[in-house]
Design a protein around this motif. Structure first.
Motif, PDB file in Angstrom:
ATOM      1  N   VAL A  38     -12.324  10.144   8.292  1.00  0.00           N
ATOM      2  CA  VAL A  38     -12.008  10.350   6.809  1.00  0.00           C
ATOM      3  C   VAL A  38     -10.708  10.751   6.569  1.00  0.00           C
ATOM      4  CG1 VAL A  38     -12.831  11.373   4.562  1.00  0.00           C
ATOM      5  CG2 VAL A  38     -14.435  10.339   6.203  1.00  0.00           C
ATOM      6  N   PHE A  39     -10.095  11.962   7.225  1.00  0.00           N
ATOM      7  CA  PHE A  39      -9.115  12.645   7.021  1.00  0.00           C
ATOM      8  C   PHE A  39      -7.880  11.629   7.410  1.00  0.00           C
ATOM      9  CE2 PHE A  39      -5.447  14.696   8.964  1.00  0.00           C
ATOM     10  CZ  PHE A  39      -5.035  15.437   7.750  1.00  0.00           C
ATOM     11  N   PHE A  40      -7.872  10.808   8.524  1.00  0.00           N
ATOM     12  CA  PHE A  40      -6.746  10.162   8.687  1.00  0.00           C
ATOM     13  C   PHE A  40      -6.697   9.059   7.809  1.00  0.00           C
ATOM     14  CE2 PHE A  40      -7.440  11.735  13.388  1.00  0.00           C
ATOM     15  CZ  PHE A  40      -6.257  12.873  13.231  1.00  0.00           C
ATOM     16  N   ALA A  41      -7.757   8.404   7.440  1.00  0.00           N
ATOM     17  CA  ALA A  41      -7.671   7.176   6.360  1.00  0.00           C
ATOM     18  C   ALA A  41      -7.241   7.969   5.162  1.00  0.00           C
ATOM     19  CB  ALA A  41      -9.047   6.617   6.150  1.00  0.00           C
ATOM     20  N   SER A  42      -7.620   9.142   4.712  1.00  0.00           N
ATOM     21  CA  SER A  42      -7.110   9.638   3.665  1.00  0.00           C
ATOM     22  C   SER A  42      -5.475   9.909   3.310  1.00  0.00           C
ATOM     23  CB  SER A  42      -7.641  10.667   3.124  1.00  0.00           C
ATOM     24  OG  SER A  42      -9.217  10.375   3.069  1.00  0.00           O
ATOM     25  N   ALA A  43      -5.066  10.266   4.742  1.00  0.00           N
ATOM     26  CA  ALA A  43      -3.683  10.688   4.980  1.00  0.00           C
ATOM     27  C   ALA A  43      -2.643   9.717   4.461  1.00  0.00           C
ATOM     28  CB  ALA A  43      -3.557  11.108   6.363  1.00  0.00           C
ATOM     29  N   VAL A  44      -2.897   8.407   4.616  1.00  0.00           N
ATOM     30  CA  VAL A  44      -2.223   7.367   4.098  1.00  0.00           C
ATOM     31  C   VAL A  44      -2.176   6.963   2.655  1.00  0.00           C
ATOM     32  CG1 VAL A  44      -2.231   6.412   6.285  1.00  0.00           C
ATOM     33  CG2 VAL A  44      -3.575   5.396   4.484  1.00  0.00           C
ATOM     34  N   THR A  45      -3.159   7.834   1.996  1.00  0.00           N
ATOM     35  CA  THR A  45      -3.332   7.487   0.492  1.00  0.00           C
ATOM     36  C   THR A  45      -2.649   8.499  -0.322  1.00  0.00           C
ATOM     37  OG1 THR A  45      -5.530   8.521   0.203  1.00  0.00           O
ATOM     38  CG2 THR A  45      -5.344   6.394   0.937  1.00  0.00           C
ATOM     39  N   VAL A  46      -2.236   9.659   0.182  1.00  0.00           N
ATOM     40  CA  VAL A  46      -1.667  10.569  -0.535  1.00  0.00           C
ATOM     41  C   VAL A  46      -0.324  10.849  -0.309  1.00  0.00           C
ATOM     42  CG1 VAL A  46      -3.853  11.597  -0.981  1.00  0.00           C
ATOM     43  CG2 VAL A  46      -2.757  12.291   0.710  1.00  0.00           C
ATOM     44  N   SER A  47       0.365  11.801  -0.973  1.00  0.00           N
ATOM     45  CA  SER A  47       1.704  12.145  -0.586  1.00  0.00           C
ATOM     46  C   SER A  47       1.571  13.570   0.505  1.00  0.00           C
ATOM     47  CB  SER A  47       2.464  13.104  -1.972  1.00  0.00           C
ATOM     48  OG  SER A  47       1.590  14.028  -1.999  1.00  0.00           O
ATOM     49  N   TYR A  48       2.929  13.351   1.041  1.00  0.00           N
ATOM     50  CA  TYR A  48       3.040  14.520   2.457  1.00  0.00           C
ATOM     51  C   TYR A  48       2.310  15.949   2.201  1.00  0.00           C
ATOM     52  CZ  TYR A  48       4.375  16.321   6.589  1.00  0.00           C
ATOM     53  OH  TYR A  48       4.669  17.088   7.814  1.00  0.00           O
ATOM     54  N   PRO A  49       2.660  16.380   0.975  1.00  0.00           N
ATOM     55  CA  PRO A  49       2.299  17.710   0.642  1.00  0.00           C
ATOM     56  C   PRO A  49       0.749  17.792   0.697  1.00  0.00           C
ATOM     57  CG  PRO A  49       4.188  17.539  -0.736  1.00  0.00           C
ATOM     58  CD  PRO A  49       3.940  16.150  -0.085  1.00  0.00           C
ATOM     59  N   GLY A 103      -2.460  18.347  10.925  1.00  0.00           N
ATOM     60  CA  GLY A 103      -1.160  18.073  10.179  1.00  0.00           C
ATOM     61  C   GLY A 103      -0.048  17.233  11.025  1.00  0.00           C
ATOM     62  N   LEU A 104      -0.022  17.582  12.368  1.00  0.00           N
ATOM     63  CA  LEU A 104       0.679  16.563  13.185  1.00  0.00           C
ATOM     64  C   LEU A 104       0.270  15.092  13.225  1.00  0.00           C
ATOM     65  CD1 LEU A 104       3.020  16.617  15.434  1.00  0.00           C
ATOM     66  CD2 LEU A 104       1.324  16.883  16.920  1.00  0.00           C
ATOM     67  N   LEU A 105      -0.870  14.748  13.585  1.00  0.00           N
ATOM     68  CA  LEU A 105      -1.259  13.485  13.310  1.00  0.00           C
ATOM     69  C   LEU A 105      -1.290  12.914  11.923  1.00  0.00           C
ATOM     70  CD1 LEU A 105      -3.989  13.859  16.059  1.00  0.00           C
ATOM     71  CD2 LEU A 105      -1.567  12.811  16.411  1.00  0.00           C
ATOM     72  N   GLY A 106      -1.548  13.663  11.156  1.00  0.00           N
ATOM     73  CA  GLY A 106      -1.602  13.175   9.852  1.00  0.00           C
ATOM     74  C   GLY A 106       0.035  12.732   9.407  1.00  0.00           C
ATOM     75  N   TYR A 191       1.557  -0.170  -4.935  1.00  0.00           N
ATOM     76  CA  TYR A 191       2.505  -0.578  -5.384  1.00  0.00           C
ATOM     77  C   TYR A 191       2.247  -1.634  -6.382  1.00  0.00           C
ATOM     78  CZ  TYR A 191       5.493   1.658  -2.024  1.00  0.00           C
ATOM     79  OH  TYR A 191       5.907   2.739  -0.983  1.00  0.00           O
ATOM     80  N   GLU A 192       2.866  -1.570  -7.524  1.00  0.00           N
ATOM     81  CA  GLU A 192       2.558  -2.376  -8.824  1.00  0.00           C
ATOM     82  C   GLU A 192       3.618  -3.441  -9.008  1.00  0.00           C
ATOM     83  OE1 GLU A 192       1.415  -0.186 -12.002  1.00  0.00           O
ATOM     84  OE2 GLU A 192      -0.407   0.618 -11.090  1.00  0.00           O
ATOM     85  N   GLY A 193       3.730  -4.754  -8.604  1.00  0.00           N
ATOM     86  CA  GLY A 193       4.564  -5.700  -8.809  1.00  0.00           C
ATOM     87  C   GLY A 193       6.051  -5.305  -8.045  1.00  0.00           C
ATOM     88  N   LEU A 194       6.884  -5.464  -8.708  1.00  0.00           N
ATOM     89  CA  LEU A 194       8.341  -5.321  -8.270  1.00  0.00           C
ATOM     90  C   LEU A 194       8.691  -3.621  -8.501  1.00  0.00           C
ATOM     91  CD1 LEU A 194      10.285  -8.457  -9.081  1.00  0.00           C
ATOM     92  CD2 LEU A 194       9.317  -7.893  -7.160  1.00  0.00           C
ATOM     93  N   ALA A 195       7.885  -2.892  -9.042  1.00  0.00           N
ATOM     94  CA  ALA A 195       8.189  -1.463  -9.276  1.00  0.00           C
ATOM     95  C   ALA A 195       7.987  -0.754  -8.096  1.00  0.00           C
ATOM     96  CB  ALA A 195       7.299  -0.998 -10.476  1.00  0.00           C
ATOM     97  N   TYR A 196       8.766  -1.088  -7.087  1.00  0.00           N
ATOM     98  CA  TYR A 196       8.694  -0.529  -5.497  1.00  0.00           C
ATOM     99  C   TYR A 196       8.657   0.958  -5.754  1.00  0.00           C
ATOM    100  CZ  TYR A 196       8.758  -0.129  -0.488  1.00  0.00           C
ATOM    101  OH  TYR A 196       8.553   0.170   0.635  1.00  0.00           O
ATOM    102  N   GLY A 197       9.521   1.553  -6.416  1.00  0.00           N
ATOM    103  CA  GLY A 197       9.677   2.970  -6.375  1.00  0.00           C
ATOM    104  C   GLY A 197       8.935   3.870  -7.315  1.00  0.00           C
ATOM    105  N   GLU A 198       8.199   3.123  -8.207  1.00  0.00           N
ATOM    106  CA  GLU A 198       7.379   3.689  -8.973  1.00  0.00           C
ATOM    107  C   GLU A 198       5.817   3.888  -8.981  1.00  0.00           C
ATOM    108  OE1 GLU A 198      10.710   2.988 -12.526  1.00  0.00           O
ATOM    109  OE2 GLU A 198       8.652   2.483 -12.876  1.00  0.00           O
ATOM    110  N   GLY A 199       5.541   2.835  -7.727  1.00  0.00           N
ATOM    111  CA  GLY A 199       3.957   2.603  -7.861  1.00  0.00           C
ATOM    112  C   GLY A 199       3.399   3.733  -6.903  1.00  0.00           C
ATOM    113  N   HIS A 200       3.947   4.757  -6.298  1.00  0.00           N
ATOM    114  CA  HIS A 200       3.377   5.725  -5.532  1.00  0.00           C
ATOM    115  C   HIS A 200       2.326   6.508  -6.322  1.00  0.00           C
ATOM    116  CE1 HIS A 200       6.990   7.717  -6.907  1.00  0.00           C
ATOM    117  NE2 HIS A 200       6.103   8.918  -6.805  1.00  0.00           N
ATOM    118  N   GLY A 201       1.374   7.179  -5.488  1.00  0.00           N
ATOM    119  CA  GLY A 201       0.202   7.848  -6.194  1.00  0.00           C
ATOM    120  C   GLY A 201       0.961   9.134  -6.736  1.00  0.00           C
ATOM    121  N   ARG A 202       0.299   9.633  -7.865  1.00  0.00           N
ATOM    122  CA  ARG A 202       0.857  10.901  -8.513  1.00  0.00           C
ATOM    123  C   ARG A 202       0.460  12.054  -7.773  1.00  0.00           C
ATOM    124  NH1 ARG A 202      -1.036   7.555 -12.659  1.00  0.00           N
ATOM    125  NH2 ARG A 202      -2.893   8.755 -12.473  1.00  0.00           N
TER     126      ARG A 202
END
Length: 202
Positions: A38-49, A103-106, A191-202
């Motif tokens: 669950v943690f490693f799967a969640s790690a790709v869905t959120v920001s680094y902090p 933290g390292l593997l995440g 990512y939504e459409g071509l808004a590559y830089g704006e589609g990341h999670g808040r």
């Protein structure tokens, strides 16, 4: 924020469910490791902090369950050795080690986050299994380092692999659940459409 709370609930639920996971007798008593999956799967869905905060929470829960001295044998020590921790003795892995490993593997999982955000789950799924393998391998190496005797029987490798493969197998289901939770919480994990830089999670 709501999505983050969903993940926290998933981690707590995975920790509770872990207690009821049966061992696989045909694979050196290995078992499915729900919390790392669950943690490693969640790690790709959120920001680094946010991933680091989750690593702190997941590592703390994992150590609180497996490293503290208890009346019964410590599961994590028993995972790799016939030697059992007796009440009042010092365990091989100190409290807090899992926080560092998560933290390292995440951080490695964060490297494939752009693929997940494009809707590609293939490599992130494989990575969940790979980093679970590394998690168990690092634990075993640290146990050997603390004991001053490096010993790698075939049974250890079989047990590590048998524990990592189920984590990879259930990763798509975890990603699916996270995707649904993100939609319910209004969290943009794609990512939504071509808004590559704006589609990341808040």
């Amino acid at each position: 924020m709501i999505y983050f709370l969903f993940i926290v609930v998933m981690l707590v639920g995975a920790m509770a469910a872990q207690e009821f996971m049966p061992v696989m007798d045909f694979a050196q008593q290995a078992r499915v490791l729900l919390v790392p999956a669950v943690f490693f799967a969640s790690a790709v869905t959120v920001s680094y902090p946010v991933m680091l905060i989750l690593a702190l929470m997941a590592g703390f829960m994992w150590d609180a369950r497996n490293v503290v001295l208890v009346e019964s044998p410590v599961d994590l020590v028993a995972m790799f050795s016939e030697q059992k921790a007796q009440p009042g003795t010092e365990v091989d892995l100190p409290f807090g080690y899992s926080i560092l490993l998560y933290g390292l593997l995440g951080s490695l999982m964060q490297g494939v986050r752009p693929l997940y955000m494009k809707g590609r789950w293939e490599l992130p799924t494989v990575m969940v299994g790979a980093v679970t393998f590394l998690l168990l391998l690092f634990e075993y190496l640290f146990i050997n380092f603390r004991r001053g005797d490096f010993y790698f029987p075939q049974e250890v490798w079989e047990k590590i692999i048998a524990s990592a493969l189920p984590s990879m197998a259930i990763a798509p289901l975890v990603f699916l659940i996270l995707s649904r939770l993100a939609r319910w919480a209004g969290y943009r994990s794609r990512y939504e459409g071509l808004a590559y830089g704006e589609g990341h999670g808040r």
